[in-house]
Design a protein around this motif. Structure first.
Motif, PDB file in Angstrom:
ATOM      1  N   GLU A 288       0.839  -1.194   0.000  1.00 58.31           N
ATOM      2  CA  GLU A 288       0.000   0.000   0.000  1.00 58.31           C
ATOM      3  C   GLU A 288       0.876   1.246   0.000  1.00 58.31           C
ATOM      4  OE1 GLU A 288      -2.381   0.138   3.486  1.00 58.31           O
ATOM      5  OE2 GLU A 288      -0.690   0.017   4.870  1.00 58.31           O
ATOM      6  N   LEU A 289       0.267   2.341  -0.450  1.00 55.05           N
ATOM      7  CA  LEU A 289       0.971   3.624  -0.475  1.00 55.05           C
ATOM      8  C   LEU A 289       0.930   4.263   0.904  1.00 55.05           C
ATOM      9  CD1 LEU A 289      -0.310   5.112  -3.858  1.00 55.05           C
ATOM     10  CD2 LEU A 289       1.961   4.175  -3.386  1.00 55.05           C
ATOM     11  N   LYS A 290       2.058   4.850   1.298  1.00 52.82           N
ATOM     12  CA  LYS A 290       2.159   5.570   2.565  1.00 52.82           C
ATOM     13  C   LYS A 290       2.808   6.925   2.317  1.00 52.82           C
ATOM     14  CE  LYS A 290       2.440   1.485   5.544  1.00 52.82           C
ATOM     15  NZ  LYS A 290       3.222   0.788   6.616  1.00 52.82           N
ATOM     16  N   THR A 291       2.606   7.842   3.286  1.00 53.90           N
ATOM     17  CA  THR A 291       3.118   9.204   3.142  1.00 53.90           C
ATOM     18  C   THR A 291       3.894   9.603   4.382  1.00 53.90           C
ATOM     19  OG1 THR A 291       1.246   9.826   1.726  1.00 53.90           O
ATOM     20  CG2 THR A 291       2.514  11.612   2.717  1.00 53.90           C
ATOM     21  N   GLU A 292       5.078  10.125   4.166  1.00 55.80           N
ATOM     22  CA  GLU A 292       5.896  10.707   5.231  1.00 55.80           C
ATOM     23  C   GLU A 292       5.812  12.226   5.126  1.00 55.80           C
ATOM     24  OE1 GLU A 292       7.565   9.205   7.676  1.00 55.80           O
ATOM     25  OE2 GLU A 292       6.901   7.216   7.004  1.00 55.80           O
ATOM     26  N   ARG A 293       5.512  12.880   6.271  1.00 59.79           N
ATOM     27  CA  ARG A 293       5.353  14.334   6.288  1.00 59.79           C
ATOM     28  C   ARG A 293       6.420  14.985   7.163  1.00 59.79           C
ATOM     29  NH1 ARG A 293       0.099  12.429   5.937  1.00 59.79           N
ATOM     30  NH2 ARG A 293      -1.194  13.419   4.316  1.00 59.79           N
ATOM     31  N   LEU A 294       7.034  16.012   6.635  1.00 64.94           N
ATOM     32  CA  LEU A 294       7.967  16.854   7.387  1.00 64.94           C
ATOM     33  C   LEU A 294       7.323  18.225   7.524  1.00 64.94           C
ATOM     34  CD1 LEU A 294      11.354  15.808   5.739  1.00 64.94           C
ATOM     35  CD2 LEU A 294      10.279  14.912   7.808  1.00 64.94           C
ATOM     36  N   GLU A 295       7.090  18.625   8.766  1.00 64.52           N
ATOM     37  CA  GLU A 295       6.293  19.824   9.030  1.00 64.52           C
ATOM     38  C   GLU A 295       7.050  21.107   8.696  1.00 64.52           C
ATOM     39  OE1 GLU A 295       3.219  19.625   9.743  1.00 64.52           O
ATOM     40  OE2 GLU A 295       3.175  17.443  10.025  1.00 64.52           O
ATOM     41  N   ALA A 296       6.257  22.146   8.356  1.00 60.76           N
ATOM     42  CA  ALA A 296       6.817  23.479   8.144  1.00 60.76           C
ATOM     43  C   ALA A 296       7.114  24.125   9.498  1.00 60.76           C
ATOM     44  CB  ALA A 296       5.846  24.336   7.339  1.00 60.76           C
ATOM     45  N   ARG A 297       7.861  25.228   9.469  1.00 65.64           N
ATOM     46  CA  ARG A 297       8.250  25.899  10.710  1.00 65.64           C
ATOM     47  C   ARG A 297       8.146  27.411  10.512  1.00 65.64           C
ATOM     48  NH1 ARG A 297      13.913  25.054  14.102  1.00 65.64           N
ATOM     49  NH2 ARG A 297      13.331  26.373  15.883  1.00 65.64           N
ATOM     50  N   VAL A 298       7.527  28.089  11.503  1.00 63.50           N
ATOM     51  CA  VAL A 298       7.368  29.547  11.469  1.00 63.50           C
ATOM     52  C   VAL A 298       8.376  30.171  12.417  1.00 63.50           C
ATOM     53  CG1 VAL A 298       5.791  31.481  11.834  1.00 63.50           C
ATOM     54  CG2 VAL A 298       4.923  29.301  10.938  1.00 63.50           C
TER      55      VAL A 298
END
Length: 379
Positions: A288-298
């Protein structure tokens, strides 16, 4: 006449048979040392003749019959066989295949032996990496492998040879739902980590933050992992280091690591958003397809008081006199003085030039007290 010919023929056959019998009797009645020497020479001749004319062989195939997914690292087995012993390291002239990346062997080959048509061969088993970047059927064309070998380990010179591998067909599948994703990574246990050199959200103008993004995965080459995106930002300078690509093989399982380092230098005051990113990949374990997320930063960038004090304490620029202008003004002054001296000499009758020794005579000035004639007045 015919009877005579038959008699001569039978006599010749009898003579040859007699010579063979006598030779056999001589060998049988000889000493054990003589019989051993004759046997050794015969064995060497037979071995040489048996290996004579034999050439190196090669076979190529995929390591597994399981389906290959796009973005997955597969293995291509190349077996080299020589009628003797290998000498040196083989060289693979890998071709460029559209949509497929071929990678040379990274580990030492497996050694073995095989007998083909009464000839003994030494076998080297090499494992090449195959990485498909697009789906569909691909053909890996035949390519050359250059090698060296010796008929006997004690031979001084090696025999240079080359073999051509057979073409290999591979069928690459695309995961469902990934048709529009572009380059997809198919791996096992993919992990993404995001590190910052400082976790504060308030920085000063002129400060620098280093962002380190690391990807780890199995059954995928490090070169397959895409670089972390770093778009340009107004008021922020972004610098990217060369990525660190590491491929390791442990107990038949390949491990890949890719590390990206980005340096952000803040040049203006304000609020800035350092963007994140997402990576969609196909898990070979769960299909199955999976997603890795790297968050933005303010980040809030404020004025740097040390930088402002440094700017205020800088000395003002002083305009130094131009040497050319000084030279021009001094020259004009010299001309003026020279002109004044010449005019003075001219008006004075040329006393400094013509008077000669008389120029040092004392000059008697007239008395300021008038002479009186007659008596003196008294008060």
């Amino acid at each position: 006449m015919n009877d005579f010919r038959s008699l001569v023929s039978e006599r010749r056959k009898s003579d040859r048979w007699g010579e063979r019998r006598r030779a056999h009797r001589s060998f049988r009645n000889g000493s054990p040392y003589q019989r051993a020497c004759v046997t050794t020479v015969a064995a060497l001749l037979l071995g040489t003749l048996g290996g004579f004319g034999q050439e190196p062989l090669v076979e190529a195939r995929l390591s597994s019959e399981d389906p290959i997914w796009v973005g997955q690292k597969a293995s291509m087995i190349v077996e080299l066989k020589v009628p003797g012993f290998f000498s040196g390291t083989p060289a693979f002239d890998l071709p460029e295949v559209p949509g497929v990346i071929l990678m040379p062997p990274q580990d030492r080959p497996l050694l073995g032996s095989e007998t083909i048509a009464s000839t003994s061969y030494t076998v080297q088993r090499h494992e090449l990496g195959v990485f498909a970047r697009s789906g569909g059927q691909h053909s890996i064309p035949s390519f050359r492998v250059r090698l060296g070998y010796k008929k006997s380990p004690l031979d001084k010179d090696k025999i240079a040879a080359s073999v051509m591998t057979p073409a290999v067909l591979i069928d690459v599948r695309i995961p469902e739902g990934a048709e529009q994703l572009g380059n997809v990574i198919s791996a096992r246990d993919l992990e993404a980590t995001d590190f910052w050199s400082n976790e504060t959200n308030v920085v000063l103008v002129g400060d620098a933050l280093v962002r380190t993004i690391q990807f780890r995965a199995e059954d995928v080459p490090a070169i397959a992992v895409p670089p972390f995106p770093a778009p340009e930002l107004d008021g922020v300078s972004v610098y990217r280091d060369e990525p660190d690509l590491v491929d390791k093989n442990e107990r038949g399982v390949s491990h890949a690591e890719r590390t990206d380092r980005l340096t952000y230098i803040f040049e203006e005051v304000g609020d800035f958003v350092i963007p994140g990113a997402t990576l969609t990949w196909f898990d070979l374990e769960s299909d199955e397809l999976k997603t890795e997320r790297l968050e933005a930063r303010v980040l809030n960038v404020i004025a740097n008081p040390e930088l402002a004090a440094t700017v205020s304490m800088e000395p003002t620029e002083q305009v130094s006199p131009d040497s050319d202008s000084l030279l021009g003004g001094g020259f004009l002054w010299l001309l003026g003085i020279l002109f004044f001296v010449l005019v003075t000499i001219r008006l004075g009758g040329g006393q400094w030039i013509v008077a000669g020794p008389n120029r040092f005579r004392p000059v008697h000035l007239a008395s300021l007290k008038p002479k009186q004639s007659g008596t003196v007045l008294k008060c």
